[in-house]
Design an enzyme around this catalytic site. Structure first.
Site, PDB file in Angstrom:
ATOM      1  N   HIS A   9       1.416  13.693   9.695  1.00 22.52           N
ATOM      2  CA  HIS A   9       0.869  13.972   8.366  1.00 22.52           C
ATOM      3  C   HIS A   9       0.433  12.695   7.648  1.00 22.52           C
ATOM      4  CE1 HIS A   9       4.332  12.405   6.103  1.00 22.52           C
ATOM      5  NE2 HIS A   9       5.097  12.975   7.018  1.00 22.52           N
ATOM      6  N   ARG A  60       3.729  18.624   3.369  1.00 22.98           N
ATOM      7  CA  ARG A  60       2.913  17.461   3.731  1.00 22.98           C
ATOM      8  C   ARG A  60       2.280  17.626   5.109  1.00 22.98           C
ATOM      9  NH1 ARG A  60       8.402  16.122   3.775  1.00 22.98           N
ATOM     10  NH2 ARG A  60       9.229  14.876   5.515  1.00 22.98           N
ATOM     11  N   GLU A  87      10.585  17.169   9.962  1.00 19.31           N
ATOM     12  CA  GLU A  87      11.027  15.792  10.133  1.00 19.31           C
ATOM     13  C   GLU A  87      12.523  15.753  10.439  1.00 19.31           C
ATOM     14  OE1 GLU A  87      11.087  12.835  11.067  1.00 19.31           O
ATOM     15  OE2 GLU A  87       9.741  11.862   9.642  1.00 19.31           O
ATOM     16  N   HIS A 182       5.567  15.441  11.980  1.00 20.85           N
ATOM     17  CA  HIS A 182       6.173  14.289  11.321  1.00 20.85           C
ATOM     18  C   HIS A 182       6.473  13.183  12.326  1.00 20.85           C
ATOM     19  CE1 HIS A 182       6.808  16.953   7.814  1.00 20.85           C
ATOM     20  NE2 HIS A 182       6.926  17.860   8.776  1.00 20.85           N
TER      21      HIS A 182
END
Length: 249
Positions: A9, A60, A87, A182
């Site tokens: 991202h 995100r 993440e 991520h």
């Protein structure tokens, strides 16, 4: 040959503020939006087409994927979201700056938490407001699966499980796949795709907003991989992520 594209991202609000983010659901900055749009333009210029997309539960990554697909006029393709591509969970470090964390625990300990393969950051407690079960996104998730803290080792387990069950069969069926996620969930994926050791994965830095293309054989072993874009731009982005004082997690 099968095509797989991975994209980390774009810059988030907490990346910019240099805060440990983990599962905290923060938005993209204007720069992060531009990074995602640029990635979509690169893929469009190279005439990539995707059949299916995957991302995490975190905005995100979701928004990065949306901006990429919008640039490619592919907003109509199926998109699957999963917590297993989130993440790495940074436990009670989430929301702390690197400076504050270093003052509390020391520089060496912070480095160990960030870059080691199997050392867990301090865990959250279940009464902490940051505990994921308090978030609507995870209300139906089995509590036994919800992490209080993760090292890369734990992150790899959940990413590999989702890859084996959901993503790999789609690629094997002939579909072109893009994954927007991520730094640590994608490093986990790269670790088992490239058969990297725990020592080798520690030194892998994944730039934000740069498409990483894999050409895979019929057993999904990499034939080749490469980043899209100019070499100078890619090198600069990798160095930015690798800076010891720069938290991009």
């Amino acid at each position: 040959m099968h095509k797989l594209v991975l994209i980390r991202h774009g810059e988030s609000e907490w990346n910019k503020a240099n805060l440990f983010t983990g599962w905290t659901d923060v938005d993209l900055t204007d720069k992060g939006i531009q990074e995602a749009q640029h990635a979509g333009s690169l893929l469009q210029e190279e005439q990539f087409v995707f059949d299916i997309a995957y991302t995490s539960y975190l905005k995100r990554a979701i928004k990065t994927l949306d901006y990429v697909l919008e640039e490619m006029d592919l907003l109509w393709i199926p998109v699957y979201k999963t917590w297993q591509l989130n993440e790495r969970h940074y436990g009670s470090l989430q929301g702390l700056s690197k400076k504050t964390t270093a003052e509390l625990y020391g520089e060496e300990q912070v480095k160990l938490w960030r870059r080691s393969y199997d050392v867990l950051p301090p865990a959250l407690t279940k009464d902490d407001e940051r505990y994921p079960k308090h978030d609507l996104k995870y209300r139906n998730m089995d509590e036994k699966l919800i992490p209080l803290s993760e090292s890369l080792k734990e992150t790899i387990v959940r990413v590999k499980d989702y890859w084996d069950r959901e993503i790999a069969p789609q690629i094997m069926s002939g579909k072109n796949v893009i994954i927007a996620a991520h730094g640590n969930s994608l490093r986990s994926l790269i670790m088992f795709l490239d058969n990297l050791s725990p020592k080798e994965i520690i030194d892998l830095n994944l730039p934000t907003g740069i498409p990483l293309v894999y050409n895979l054989d019929d057993q999904l072993y990499p034939i080749e991989k490469y980043y899209l874009g100019s070499e100078k731009h890619i090198e600069r982005k990798i160095k930015q992520v690798a800076e010891p004082d720069n938290i991009m997690e």
